[in-house]
Design a protein around this motif. Structure first.
Motif, PDB file in Angstrom:
ATOM      1  N   LEU A  56       0.832  -1.204   0.000  1.00 20.36           N
ATOM      2  CA  LEU A  56       0.000   0.000   0.000  1.00 20.36           C
ATOM      3  C   LEU A  56       0.864   1.251   0.000  1.00 20.36           C
ATOM      4  O   LEU A  56       0.547   2.242  -0.672  1.00 20.36           O
ATOM      5  N   ALA A  57       1.959   1.206   0.763  1.00 16.40           N
ATOM      6  CA  ALA A  57       2.848   2.371   0.828  1.00 16.40           C
ATOM      7  C   ALA A  57       3.384   2.696  -0.566  1.00 16.40           C
ATOM      8  O   ALA A  57       3.479   3.863  -0.946  1.00 16.40           O
ATOM      9  N   ARG A  58       3.719   1.657  -1.320  1.00 13.59           N
ATOM     10  CA  ARG A  58       4.228   1.897  -2.681  1.00 13.59           C
ATOM     11  C   ARG A  58       3.144   2.512  -3.562  1.00 13.59           C
ATOM     12  O   ARG A  58       3.398   3.429  -4.335  1.00 13.59           O
ATOM     13  N   GLU A  59       1.907   1.996  -3.407  1.00 12.55           N
ATOM     14  CA  GLU A  59       0.807   2.534  -4.220  1.00 12.55           C
ATOM     15  C   GLU A  59       0.523   3.992  -3.859  1.00 12.55           C
ATOM     16  O   GLU A  59       0.182   4.807  -4.718  1.00 12.55           O
ATOM     17  N   ILE A  60       0.650   4.298  -2.557  1.00 11.35           N
ATOM     18  CA  ILE A  60       0.433   5.682  -2.113  1.00 11.35           C
ATOM     19  C   ILE A  60       1.473   6.593  -2.749  1.00 11.35           C
ATOM     20  O   ILE A  60       1.160   7.665  -3.272  1.00 11.35           O
ATOM     21  N   LEU A  61       2.711   6.123  -2.731  1.00 18.19           N
ATOM     22  CA  LEU A  61       3.796   6.904  -3.313  1.00 18.19           C
ATOM     23  C   LEU A  61       3.507   7.183  -4.799  1.00 18.19           C
ATOM     24  O   LEU A  61       3.761   8.278  -5.295  1.00 18.19           O
ATOM     25  N   ALA A  62       2.949   6.173  -5.477  1.00 14.58           N
ATOM     26  CA  ALA A  62       2.648   6.342  -6.902  1.00 14.58           C
ATOM     27  C   ALA A  62       1.460   7.272  -7.123  1.00 14.58           C
ATOM     28  O   ALA A  62       1.338   7.892  -8.175  1.00 14.58           O
ATOM     29  N   ALA A  63       0.576   7.379  -6.111  1.00 12.74           N
ATOM     30  CA  ALA A  63      -0.643   8.178  -6.279  1.00 12.74           C
ATOM     31  C   ALA A  63      -0.433   9.661  -5.976  1.00 12.74           C
ATOM     32  O   ALA A  63      -1.280  10.486  -6.327  1.00 12.74           O
ATOM     33  N   VAL A  64       0.648  10.005  -5.286  1.00  8.12           N
ATOM     34  CA  VAL A  64       0.822  11.428  -4.956  1.00  8.12           C
ATOM     35  C   VAL A  64       1.413  12.190  -6.143  1.00  8.12           C
ATOM     36  O   VAL A  64       2.215  11.665  -6.906  1.00  8.12           O
ATOM     37  N   GLU A  65       0.973  13.423  -6.233  1.00  3.41           N
ATOM     38  CA  GLU A  65       1.467  14.306  -7.280  1.00  3.41           C
ATOM     39  C   GLU A  65       2.731  14.955  -6.727  1.00  3.41           C
ATOM     40  O   GLU A  65       2.674  15.588  -5.666  1.00  3.41           O
ATOM     41  N   ASP A  73       5.784   6.570   9.209  1.00  2.00           N
ATOM     42  CA  ASP A  73       7.030   6.109   8.593  1.00  2.00           C
ATOM     43  C   ASP A  73       6.804   5.533   7.202  1.00  2.00           C
ATOM     44  O   ASP A  73       7.737   5.406   6.422  1.00  2.00           O
ATOM     45  N   LEU A  74       5.574   5.126   6.921  1.00  2.00           N
ATOM     46  CA  LEU A  74       5.286   4.493   5.635  1.00  2.00           C
ATOM     47  C   LEU A  74       4.706   5.477   4.613  1.00  2.00           C
ATOM     48  O   LEU A  74       4.449   5.113   3.476  1.00  2.00           O
ATOM     49  N   LEU A  75       4.456   6.722   5.043  1.00  2.00           N
ATOM     50  CA  LEU A  75       3.858   7.703   4.127  1.00  2.00           C
ATOM     51  C   LEU A  75       4.943   8.600   3.533  1.00  2.00           C
ATOM     52  O   LEU A  75       5.937   8.890   4.183  1.00  2.00           O
ATOM     53  N   PRO A  76       4.714   9.061   2.293  1.00  2.32           N
ATOM     54  CA  PRO A  76       5.671  10.011   1.722  1.00  2.32           C
ATOM     55  C   PRO A  76       5.673  11.321   2.517  1.00  2.32           C
ATOM     56  O   PRO A  76       4.675  11.647   3.171  1.00  2.32           O
ATOM     57  N   GLU A  77       6.758  12.032   2.426  1.00  5.09           N
ATOM     58  CA  GLU A  77       6.956  13.282   3.175  1.00  5.09           C
ATOM     59  C   GLU A  77       5.812  14.271   2.964  1.00  5.09           C
ATOM     60  O   GLU A  77       5.424  14.984   3.873  1.00  5.09           O
ATOM     61  N   ASN A  78       5.245  14.317   1.741  1.00  9.19           N
ATOM     62  CA  ASN A  78       4.250  15.353   1.438  1.00  9.19           C
ATOM     63  C   ASN A  78       2.814  14.937   1.763  1.00  9.19           C
ATOM     64  O   ASN A  78       1.879  15.638   1.421  1.00  9.19           O
TER      65      ASN A  78
END
Lengths: 375, 371
Positions: B16-25, B50-55
């Protein structure tokens, strides 16, 4: 008026405000956590008996300063003194558990095993106990007789003699059935050189069995939660486990702790604070029975903060860890023993948990009292 | 544990963390509010940040039942607890919430008969065991816990337990959310909707958020995988330009809610014209009291309740924390004067409070896992 230099500093601070503020605050918290707690309360509340932060405040903030002595300052499970060249361990413990009997044991067994275990954690072979009973007017003789038999049986199993005692009776309502106090003396084993000061980064942390059984057993025995489950208390003498560890690891066995009130979380935090090292615990490696985990989940408590009466934490030098674990697993009740973590340098005085989910967090001691009078 | 462990699986979390990273602009900052204290607790307990992107920033919302109780109500509770013959029962967390002059735990040490219970039914049982005592239950919580209080009252009336009453502090989640939306100091991109509340009221009451305020909502469960999946669903709504109420927590949340629970609540409770919220002030139609039919079980009518409004401690910024305007560590007293052992504000008391969660589980190091 602010000098130009200062205002430009302010400007920089404003830009990076949140991370630096967060770091500062986390630093303050880390320092406060690693410090000896203070006793500043106006009255005693039940939290002071729970084995968590308030208990630590009472002991380290009031009692230890008042009685300062080298043996006490170590804050071990037992005090160790040397008499004519012989190392002796002395300890005492009072028991006020309700109900008196619960699956897996009773107040009588706790009173023997609790004191025997405090001696064992000092690396001392238990020799003799004293027994003091406070009885409530009206207590049924049958109840007392059953507990006396439980005490005798547990003492036999643990190989200790009860050599002296005292009885007092108080008016009805001034005690809850019966309270038991035992003191114990043991001879420090020649193989033992245990102390929190001996902990070294890289040491392995061993846990002797599944956590949280005693506290959960008491909770369920009180019938306050209508959970259709039964858990037996793990009350037992830990001397055989300590003996096995001393045999297998010798001087590689750094330190032992009995994880009673406040659970493994309190035991590890006390060690981390006393030795100025950090502890890393891998949550996945910690053995927890499914029923205990389920009850804790429902009640929103952490099994690591639930009391045990037959679980020890051992710090062992890495080269001795395998032998120590094998030996420990051979001791009665310790078949599920596991290496659950290791000693680190940073952040000093704190216990860090690596969650099964992959994050990290601080594992603190209990605050408040989820369950009074468990031992 | 079945039905629990599946939602804590690390591998699923990393996926899921990878998919989230791919979904952020890239370059866009996302500010998402988790409405419930239960979410906040999980986020810290499992280190979800810790699993979410910085933004992608998670902001804590007002949904912690203990946190929203104002000091004056705690003072009222303590006054009732000190009355002769009263057994005062409450959830464990409430024992440590400071009023203007101490906590219920301190009142207990000073002689009041205060007992911790795990459910209102436990309080009713005490009342039946001690007919000579007046047993009062300190009811708190959102629509999640209100039905169990309602059912207990219904049973008390059916069984004629006359010595049982409820000090009602139940609140509704929608009014503070609306107040929050109207507040000018907050800019949010979306909401992780309240999972447990929605099991009772359903997802429909949240529709005003996309309809009137143009923000997406995903009703979210409380396990780490639930939260990550909900974040992903929110990000996808934003990426695709959708704005609606979605339900991630379908295993327990029916879109229409629980009609039987709503029915018993409607029978037992009625809306108060105003209710005071800690840090948020008075909010219209946000609190519940017992209906006229249950007046005989209303502790506010049976006991002397001072009802004095007490201003929040000046130093305490619980209000801003509850609105998500500041992070816990940005509060002036966080971690210094206000700690879990000596809380000034309610957010530091409950394990669901943003401050307590941050204090207990706060990351000691800030390096983020590279996903």
């Amino acid at each position: 008026m602010a000098s130009p230099a200062r205002s430009s500093l302010r400007g920089r601070e404003a830009e990076t405000r949140s991370p630096s503020r967060e770091e500062t605050v986390l630093g303050i918290i880390a320092t406060a956590r690693a410090k000896r707690p203070k006793f500043r309360d106006e009255r005693i509340t039940m939290a002071h008996g729970a084995g968590g932060k308030a208990t630590a405040g009472l002991i380290e903030g009031l009692l230890v300063p008042a009685f300062a002595s080298p043996a006490l300052d170590v804050l071990g499970d037992a005090g160790v003194l040397t008499v004519d060249g012989t190392g002796l361990a002395l300890t005492t413990d009072a028991f006020v558990v309700t109900p008196l009997r619960f699956p897996g044991g009773s107040i009588g067994e706790l009173a023997v095993n609790g004191t025997v275990n405090d001696l064992a954690m000092a690396g001392a072979r238990p020799q003799a106990l004293s027994l003091s009973l406070i009885l409530e007017e009206g207590l049924e003789a049958e109840v007392l007789r059953a507990e006396v038999e439980a005490i005798a049986g547990a003492a036999r199993d643990a190989g200790v003699a009860i050599v002296t005692g005292d009885t007092k009776v108080v008016e009805r309502g001034h005690a809850d059935q019966m309270y038991v106090t035992t003191a114990g003396v043991g001879r420090v084993d020649a193989r033992a050189s245990l102390s929190p000061a001996a902990l070294r980064p890289g040491d392995h942390l061993l846990l002797s069995g599944p956590v949280g059984r005693h506290g959960t057993a008491i909770m369920l025995a009180r019938g306050e939660f209508e959970l259709g489950a039964e858990v037996a208390s793990d009350t037992r003498s830990l001397w055989p486990a300590a003996d096995a560890l001393l045999d297998a690891a010798g001087p590689g066995l750094r330190c032992l702790r009995d994880a009673t009130r406040g659970g493994v979380a309190s035991a590890l935090n006390e060690l981390a604070r006393a030795s100025g090292v950090a502890m890393l615990v891998r949550e996945e490696a910690v053995p927890v029975d499914a029923v205990v985990a389920g009850a804790a989940e429902i009640l929103g408590i952490d099994p690591m903060q639930v009391a045990n009466e037959g679980v020890l934490v051992a710090a062992v030098a890495p080269q001795h860890a395998d032998a120590a674990l094998a030996a420990l697993r051979g001791a009665p009740g310790c078949a599920d023993a596991a290496v659950v973590g290791e000693v680190r340098t940073d952040p000093a005085g704190l216990v860090i948990v690596e969650t099964a989910f992959g994050g990290k967090r601080v594992m603190d001691q209990l605050v408040g009292d989820p369950l009074p009078r468990i031992c | 544990m079945r039905f629990v462990d599946e939602f804590r699986e690390a591998e699923l979390g990393r996926t899921l963390a990878r998919e989230i990273l791919a979904a952020v602009e890239p370059g866009r900052h996302y500010k998402l509010m988790e409405v419930c204290g239960g979410h906040t607790h999980s986020i810290y307990k499992y280190g979800i940040n810790d699993l979410l992107p910085e933004n992608v920033e998670l902001v804590h919302g007002p949904g912690c039942p203990v946190c929203v109780i104002p000091m004056g109500r705690v003072d009222d509770a303590i006054a009732i607890a000190h009355e002769d013959g009263v057994v005062f029962t409450c959830f464990g967390d409430m024992m440590r919430v400071p009023g203007s002059n101490g906590t219920l735990q301190e009142a207990k040490a000073a002689g009041a008969d205060v007992r911790m219970v795990y459910s209102p039914l436990d309080a009713l049982r005490i009342a039946k065991q001690h007919p000579e005592r007046e047993v009062v239950f300190f009811a708190i919580g959102f629509e999640t816990t209100a039905p169990s209080t309602a059912l207990t009252l219904r049973r008390a009336r059916a069984e004629g337990v006359e010595n049982f009453s409820v000090f009602c502090n139940h609140v509704n989640i929608v009014p503070p959310l609306r107040a929050l939306m109207d507040s000018p100091d907050l800019r949010l991109d979306g909401f992780l909707g309240p999972g447990h509340v929605s099991t009772v009221v359903g997802a429909r009451p949240l529709e005003f958020i996309p309809a009137q305020y143009g923000k997406p909502v995903v009703v979210s469960g409380f396990e780490p995988v639930d939260i990550l999946q909900s974040v992903l669903m929110l990000l996808r709504q934003l990426a695709e330009g959708r704005c609606e109420v979605e339900n991630q927590y379908t295993r327990v949340v029916p879109y229409e809610g629980n009609l039987r629970a709503l029915e018993v609540m409607a029978e037992v409770f009625e809306l108060r014209p105003h209710f005071e919220w800690r840090g948020l002030g008075f909010i219209s139609h946000s609190g519940l009291k017992l209906s006229a039919a249950y007046a005989e079980h209303d502790a506010e009518l049976r006991h002397h309740v001072p009802g004095v409004r007490v201003a929040d401690p000046k130093a305490c910024q619980c209000g801003e924390v509850l609105k998500g305007v500041i992070k816990p560590y940005e509060c002036k007293v966080f971690g210094s004067a206000c700690t879990p052992e000596r809380p000034i504000g309610t957010c530091m008391v409950s394990s669901e409070g943003a401050c307590a969660a941050y204090y207990n589980y706060g990351r000691f190091a800030r390096e983020r896992e590279v996903v």
